[in-house]
Design a protein around this motif. Sequence first.
Motif, PDB file in Angstrom:
ATOM      1  N   ASP A  79       0.851  -1.184   0.000  1.00  0.00           N
ATOM      2  CA  ASP A  79       0.000   0.000   0.000  1.00  0.00           C
ATOM      3  C   ASP A  79       0.890   1.237   0.000  1.00  0.00           C
ATOM      4  N   ILE A  80       0.465   2.320  -0.638  1.00  0.00           N
ATOM      5  CA  ILE A  80       1.283   3.534  -0.688  1.00  0.00           C
ATOM      6  C   ILE A  80       1.274   4.270   0.645  1.00  0.00           C
ATOM      7  N   ASN A  81       0.080   4.409   1.261  1.00  0.00           N
ATOM      8  CA  ASN A  81      -0.026   5.169   2.506  1.00  0.00           C
ATOM      9  C   ASN A  81       0.306   4.284   3.697  1.00  0.00           C
ATOM     10  N   LEU A  82       1.514   4.452   4.227  1.00  0.00           N
ATOM     11  CA  LEU A  82       1.965   3.673   5.367  1.00  0.00           C
ATOM     12  C   LEU A  82       2.605   4.594   6.396  1.00  0.00           C
ATOM     13  N   PRO A  83       2.543   4.245   7.694  1.00  0.00           N
ATOM     14  CA  PRO A  83       3.299   5.020   8.688  1.00  0.00           C
ATOM     15  C   PRO A  83       4.785   5.000   8.330  1.00  0.00           C
ATOM     16  N   PRO A  84       5.445   6.167   8.310  1.00  0.00           N
ATOM     17  CA  PRO A  84       6.850   6.218   7.899  1.00  0.00           C
ATOM     18  C   PRO A  84       7.769   5.471   8.848  1.00  0.00           C
ATOM     19  N   SER A  85       8.956   5.168   8.363  1.00  0.00           N
ATOM     20  CA  SER A  85       9.939   4.487   9.207  1.00  0.00           C
ATOM     21  C   SER A  85      10.368   5.408  10.347  1.00  0.00           C
ATOM     22  N   SER A  86      10.851   4.811  11.434  1.00  0.00           N
ATOM     23  CA  SER A  86      11.214   5.588  12.619  1.00  0.00           C
ATOM     24  C   SER A  86      12.353   6.556  12.343  1.00  0.00           C
TER      25      SER A  86
ATOM     26  N   GLY B 269       4.862   3.728   0.709  1.00  0.00           N
ATOM     27  CA  GLY B 269       5.005   2.445   0.042  1.00  0.00           C
ATOM     28  C   GLY B 269       5.844   2.525  -1.219  1.00  0.00           C
ATOM     29  N   VAL B 270       5.882   3.711  -1.844  1.00  0.00           N
ATOM     30  CA  VAL B 270       6.723   3.869  -3.033  1.00  0.00           C
ATOM     31  C   VAL B 270       8.191   3.733  -2.650  1.00  0.00           C
ATOM     32  N   ASP B 271       8.601   4.407  -1.565  1.00  0.00           N
ATOM     33  CA  ASP B 271       9.978   4.266  -1.075  1.00  0.00           C
ATOM     34  C   ASP B 271      10.278   2.808  -0.748  1.00  0.00           C
ATOM     35  N   LEU B 272       9.318   2.170  -0.105  1.00  0.00           N
ATOM     36  CA  LEU B 272       9.505   0.774   0.285  1.00  0.00           C
ATOM     37  C   LEU B 272       9.668  -0.125  -0.936  1.00  0.00           C
ATOM     38  N   ALA B 273       8.885   0.139  -1.973  1.00  0.00           N
ATOM     39  CA  ALA B 273       8.972  -0.646  -3.207  1.00  0.00           C
ATOM     40  C   ALA B 273      10.346  -0.507  -3.852  1.00  0.00           C
ATOM     41  N   VAL B 274      10.907   0.699  -3.813  1.00  0.00           N
ATOM     42  CA  VAL B 274      12.244   0.928  -4.379  1.00  0.00           C
ATOM     43  C   VAL B 274      13.271   0.078  -3.634  1.00  0.00           C
ATOM     44  N   HIS B 275      13.200   0.050  -2.297  1.00  0.00           N
ATOM     45  CA  HIS B 275      14.113  -0.784  -1.505  1.00  0.00           C
ATOM     46  C   HIS B 275      13.881  -2.266  -1.804  1.00  0.00           C
ATOM     47  N   ALA B 276      12.625  -2.653  -1.928  1.00  0.00           N
ATOM     48  CA  ALA B 276      12.300  -4.057  -2.175  1.00  0.00           C
ATOM     49  C   ALA B 276      12.864  -4.532  -3.510  1.00  0.00           C
ATOM     50  N   LYS B 277      12.781  -3.684  -4.537  1.00  0.00           N
ATOM     51  CA  LYS B 277      13.306  -4.066  -5.850  1.00  0.00           C
ATOM     52  C   LYS B 277      14.828  -4.233  -5.801  1.00  0.00           C
TER      53      LYS B 277
ATOM     54  N   GLU C 230      -5.162  10.159  -8.701  1.00  0.00           N
ATOM     55  CA  GLU C 230      -4.761  11.345  -9.455  1.00  0.00           C
ATOM     56  C   GLU C 230      -3.646  10.985 -10.430  1.00  0.00           C
ATOM     57  N   ASP C 231      -3.685  11.581 -11.630  1.00  0.00           N
ATOM     58  CA  ASP C 231      -2.703  11.243 -12.658  1.00  0.00           C
ATOM     59  C   ASP C 231      -1.271  11.535 -12.198  1.00  0.00           C
ATOM     60  N   PHE C 232      -1.088  12.627 -11.442  1.00  0.00           N
ATOM     61  CA  PHE C 232       0.256  12.953 -10.980  1.00  0.00           C
ATOM     62  C   PHE C 232       0.804  11.843 -10.092  1.00  0.00           C
ATOM     63  N   ARG C 233      -0.023  11.331  -9.179  1.00  0.00           N
ATOM     64  CA  ARG C 233       0.427  10.271  -8.275  1.00  0.00           C
ATOM     65  C   ARG C 233       0.671   8.970  -9.035  1.00  0.00           C
ATOM     66  N   ILE C 234      -0.211   8.658  -9.985  1.00  0.00           N
ATOM     67  CA  ILE C 234      -0.026   7.451 -10.788  1.00  0.00           C
ATOM     68  C   ILE C 234       1.294   7.538 -11.555  1.00  0.00           C
ATOM     69  N   HIS C 235       1.545   8.700 -12.151  1.00  0.00           N
ATOM     70  CA  HIS C 235       2.790   8.919 -12.888  1.00  0.00           C
ATOM     71  C   HIS C 235       4.000   8.736 -11.970  1.00  0.00           C
ATOM     72  N   ASN C 236       3.914   9.276 -10.757  1.00  0.00           N
ATOM     73  CA  ASN C 236       5.017   9.191  -9.806  1.00  0.00           C
ATOM     74  C   ASN C 236       5.316   7.741  -9.427  1.00  0.00           C
ATOM     75  N   VAL C 237       4.276   6.953  -9.188  1.00  0.00           N
ATOM     76  CA  VAL C 237       4.463   5.541  -8.824  1.00  0.00           C
ATOM     77  C   VAL C 237       5.087   4.774  -9.981  1.00  0.00           C
ATOM     78  N   LEU C 238       4.574   4.974 -11.182  1.00  0.00           N
ATOM     79  CA  LEU C 238       5.096   4.256 -12.345  1.00  0.00           C
ATOM     80  C   LEU C 238       6.558   4.613 -12.600  1.00  0.00           C
ATOM     81  N   LYS C 239       6.895   5.887 -12.446  1.00  0.00           N
ATOM     82  CA  LYS C 239       8.250   6.336 -12.710  1.00  0.00           C
ATOM     83  C   LYS C 239       9.232   5.819 -11.668  1.00  0.00           C
ATOM     84  N   ASN C 240       8.859   5.881 -10.386  1.00  0.00           N
ATOM     85  CA  ASN C 240       9.804   5.583  -9.316  1.00  0.00           C
ATOM     86  C   ASN C 240       9.807   4.120  -8.888  1.00  0.00           C
ATOM     87  N   ALA C 241       8.636   3.490  -8.868  1.00  0.00           N
ATOM     88  CA  ALA C 241       8.567   2.108  -8.378  1.00  0.00           C
ATOM     89  C   ALA C 241       8.536   1.076  -9.498  1.00  0.00           C
ATOM     90  N   ASP C 242       8.028   1.451 -10.683  1.00  0.00           N
ATOM     91  CA  ASP C 242       7.931   0.544 -11.825  1.00  0.00           C
ATOM     92  C   ASP C 242       7.414  -0.827 -11.398  1.00  0.00           C
TER      93      ASP C 242
END
Length: 225
Positions: free
Chosen positions: A66-73, A80-88, A104-116
Amino acid sequence: MENIVRILMIDDHPMIIEGYQNTLLGNKKEGNYELDISIANTCDQAFEKIKSSASSATPFDVLFIDINLPPSSNGTITSGVDLAVHAKRLLPDAKIIILTMHNEDFRIHNVLKNADPDGFLIKSDLTSEELILAFNSIMSGTPYYSSTVNNHFRKRIKNNFTLDEKNIKILYHLSRGVKTKNLTNYIGLSLSAIEKRKSQIKELFDIAEGDDEALLGEARKRGFI
């Protein structure tokens, strides 16, 4: 010997994870594969499980994030996008499936670009049947995107030009009600540079004399916001 698919489901809403689990477990075909499902509710929990899995002889095969997650300590993983990058990076052979309420298109674009991701599902599109279809498609090696994401692709293809990231951010923040004079707080450009970019976008949209309302209306029609 039966195949085992090891899954990590990451969402801060236990009922949502329970729904995903019940859907996939209820769809398991006898003699096909077993599902071994682990759960994480925060970025910290997920990152620890991902790191542990990366050094295991039996790493995760699929991650639902999921994208909306409590941030790391420590504040280094904020979504979740940051997490996906680490996972890959840590689990290069794992399939990544992103799920979100944001359409929103901006958020969809951001996920596709950064997390693929291998799969990208908008929760408002999602049914039990589509979750199963997406899972089976991704397991067979075919990426899967829900209808809202596919519409984003189609709208972008219709345009014979693209906008760079800063121009897209200008449109996004304007659409959220931010005044032009305050865009410098969000984009890292001077006000004169922002005004120049707005004029360039209007020219591309063939509305050189249009106001911000006309600019945003055209941006929506073209799928940029």
